[in-house]
Design an enzyme around this catalytic site. Sequence first.
Site, PDB file in Angstrom:
ATOM      1  N   ARG A  62       3.964   4.606  -9.580  1.00 50.25           N
ATOM      2  CA  ARG A  62       5.065   5.556  -9.381  1.00 50.25           C
ATOM      3  C   ARG A  62       6.438   4.932  -9.568  1.00 50.25           C
ATOM      4  NH1 ARG A  62       1.667   7.251  -4.901  1.00 50.25           N
ATOM      5  NH2 ARG A  62       3.144   6.112  -3.601  1.00 50.25           N
ATOM      6  N   GLU A  99      -2.160  -5.355   5.361  1.00 49.12           N
ATOM      7  CA  GLU A  99      -2.625  -5.195   6.742  1.00 49.12           C
ATOM      8  C   GLU A  99      -4.100  -5.564   6.879  1.00 49.12           C
ATOM      9  OE1 GLU A  99      -2.500  -1.778  10.227  1.00 49.12           O
ATOM     10  OE2 GLU A  99      -1.512  -1.429   8.307  1.00 49.12           O
TER      11      GLU A  99
END
Length: 177
Positions: A62, A99
Amino acid sequence: MNDSINLKKYIREIPDFPKPGILFRDITPLLAEPTVFQEVINRLTAYYQDKKITAVLAAEARGFIFAAPLALALRARFIPIRKPGKLPFETKAFHYELEYGTDSLEMHTDSIHSDDRVLIVDDLLATGGTISACIELANHSQAEVVSCAFLIELSFLKGREKMNGCDVFSLIQYDTE
């Protein structure tokens, strides 16, 4: 520029996507309105036009949507940053922590030069992991990272703090989820 256009009006909120508890900010309604999409590019261009940007760097996918037309408007080179194995020439990689695991980004070894003034562009700043990796890739080339630009910033996630003091500019901010 048309300051009367409210860009937030063109961001659709999708609850529980891609997983429960996430409120996804969908940019496709903005992209579907040519005058609004052009306004985004106009506002970004106005902010950066005097900053002597020589290269606009963006991570897939994007970020490419905004970085390519912005590079043209600034008369700068567009440099794609991709996932491993997607670029056909010799690459340099940066591995970074997520994460839950690790990821890597690559760019062509000849794409950024030490005298470049780099603008890094993405559609959204959340936790800052991907953009931090892009900054590191540019820094490894001894280029000057002038700024990082975003359509949307989720300021409550504090991604700006991972930018190592780099200037951050965003057109739309969300202070709460």
